[in-house]
Enzyme design. Structure first.
Site, short mmCIF file in Angstrom:
data_model
loop_
_atom_site.label_atom_id
_atom_site.label_comp_id
_atom_site.label_asym_id
_atom_site.label_seq_id
_atom_site.Cartn_x
_atom_site.Cartn_y
_atom_site.Cartn_z
N CYS A 103 0.80 -1.22 0.00
CA CYS A 103 0.00 0.00 0.00
C CYS A 103 0.84 1.28 0.00
O CYS A 103 0.29 2.36 -0.19
CB CYS A 103 -0.95 0.01 1.19
SG CYS A 103 -2.07 -1.41 1.21
N GLY A 108 -6.25 -10.30 -0.89
CA GLY A 108 -5.76 -11.65 -0.63
C GLY A 108 -4.51 -11.93 -1.43
O GLY A 108 -4.10 -11.14 -2.29
N CYS A 151 -11.68 0.69 4.59
CA CYS A 151 -11.68 1.37 3.29
C CYS A 151 -12.06 0.39 2.19
O CYS A 151 -11.84 -0.82 2.31
CB CYS A 151 -10.32 2.01 3.01
SG CYS A 151 -9.02 0.83 2.59
#
Length: 393
Positions: free
Chosen positions: A80, A116, A212
């Protein structure tokens, strides 16, 4: 060498299935950044492309749509924090004098549902995180990110008495901010009561709006030297005053603490490096974009960034010191919770927001008199990037 943000671009974020393909999104963001800077692609000397869910050299696929000039293109995957890692590398290239004009672009074309693993036939890079998490909260069928950040939120609740209503207040604040942002995927305001009464995904720990959404989108920034900006008559309003990137130390696992598993120490150390390099403290910051992948992580990050003391995150929220009229305005864009979280684009979307804030061009969400802006972007596995931007004279 001083590094400037000469141009930024961002497209409206969208739900999976409602966006253009990643290459079209990335191209659009780059062209917006070039137009914002007022330069052509031929001026770009290097490029860094951040994304997570894509095959190798997706960065070339995106950038070739804008121009094929033979420049170095580096593909960046740091979960991220991929977008801010691309920005970190672009800033390093300019600051070191290797290049005068460098592009950082981030994009993501996501699918619905929880994150995942893609490759299930080999060791997971998050294997140690999973093992520690299962030992601390017990094995369950919950999605992995929910286990990590929900577990950290529960640890904060158990340790400091933090209430579920506080996380709901953070989510409601995000919705109010996001309602002012035309680029956000969610623009409907939610009340604390509505967040509390939404579907429960971990009883007593989290409701669905506190997480989110998977999102598609792209954003880009042009990092240039001060000399390049002067020679080409570019906007020199926003400069990167300090930046730091950290990765895990043994304590992330050895502490046996879910708050540390989700990167609290990465945040603390990166923030400390930035404050020391800039000669300021957190009290000097005007506006902040931080990694609120879950409402629980926003509160944990308040403490990691030094906005308040350990265990004092709830008081900061309840006193209104995380929004307009308080000590800090956090996530005026709506954050990941409302703006959305296309993984590779998030760090550069944060850069876009803070650049507009420091230019005084953020419209209805403008933080009055903003001069210093702090960005925090976190990827488990792991890496945290903290960036301090400053408005010039």
């Amino acid at each position: 060498m001083t590094t400037l943000i000469a141009g930024v671009g961002m497209i409206p974020f969208a739900k999976p299935g409602a966006s253009a393909p990643y290459d079209a999104m990335g191209e659009a963001a780059i062209r917006l950044a070039l137009d914002d800077a007022g330069i052509g692609f031929e001026a770009v000397e290097q490029a860094y492309a951040g994304y997570v869910y894509g095959d190798s050299t997706s960065g070339q696929r995106v950038i070739y749509r804008v121009g094929m000039t033979g420049i170095p293109i580096v593909n960046v995957n740091n979960n991220c924090s991929s977008g801010s890692t691309a920005l970190f590398l672009a800033r390093q290239a300019v600051e070191s004098g290797v290049a005068d004009c460098v592009l950082a672009v981030g994009f993501e074309q996501m699918t619905p549902g929880a994150l995942g693993a893609v490759f299930t036939d080999r060791p997971s890079p998050l294997g140690e995180f999973d093992a520690v998490t299962d030992a601390l909260i017990g094995a369950s069928d919950l999605p992995m990110t929910l286990k990590y950040f929900g577990g950290a939120g529960k640890a904060h609740m158990d340790r400091h008495g933090t209430r579920l209503e506080t996380f709901a207040a953070i989510r409601a604040k995000a919705s109010r901010h996001g309602a002012r942002n035309p680029l956000s995927v969610f623009r409907r305001e939610m009340s604390v009561e509505e967040v509390m009464n939404a579907q429960t995904i971990w009883p007593g720990v989290m409701t669905r709006p506190m997480a989110c959404p998977p999102t598609c989108g792209a954003a880009a920034a042009l990092v240039v030297s001060e000399d390049f900006a002067r020679r080409n008559g570019l906007d020199a309003t926003v400069r990167i005053r300090a930046q730091a990137m950290t990765t895990d130390r043994p304590g992330s696992f050895d502490s046996r603490d879910m708050i540390e598993v989700v990167g609290a120490d990465l945040t603390r150390k990166a923030a400390r490096k930035v404050y020391e390099a800039a000669g300021i403290g957190p009290e000097d910051i005007d506006v902040i974009e931080l990694h609120d992948c879950f409402a629980q992580n926003e509160l944990i990050t308040y403490e990691g960034l030094g906005l308040c003391g350990e265990g004092a995150g709830e008081a900061l929220v309840m006193d209104g010191d995380n929004t307009y009229g308080g000590r800090y305005v956090t996530n005026p864009s709506g954050g990941l919770l409302s703006k959305g979280h296309p993984l590779g684009a998030t760090g550069l979307a944060q850069c876009y927001e803070l650049t507009q804030q420091l230019r005084g061009r953020a419209g209805d969400r403008q933080v009055e008199g903003a001069r210093l802006a702090l960005q925090h972007n976190l990827g488990l596995g792991g890496a945290a990037v903290v960036t301090l931007y400053e408005a010039g004279a």
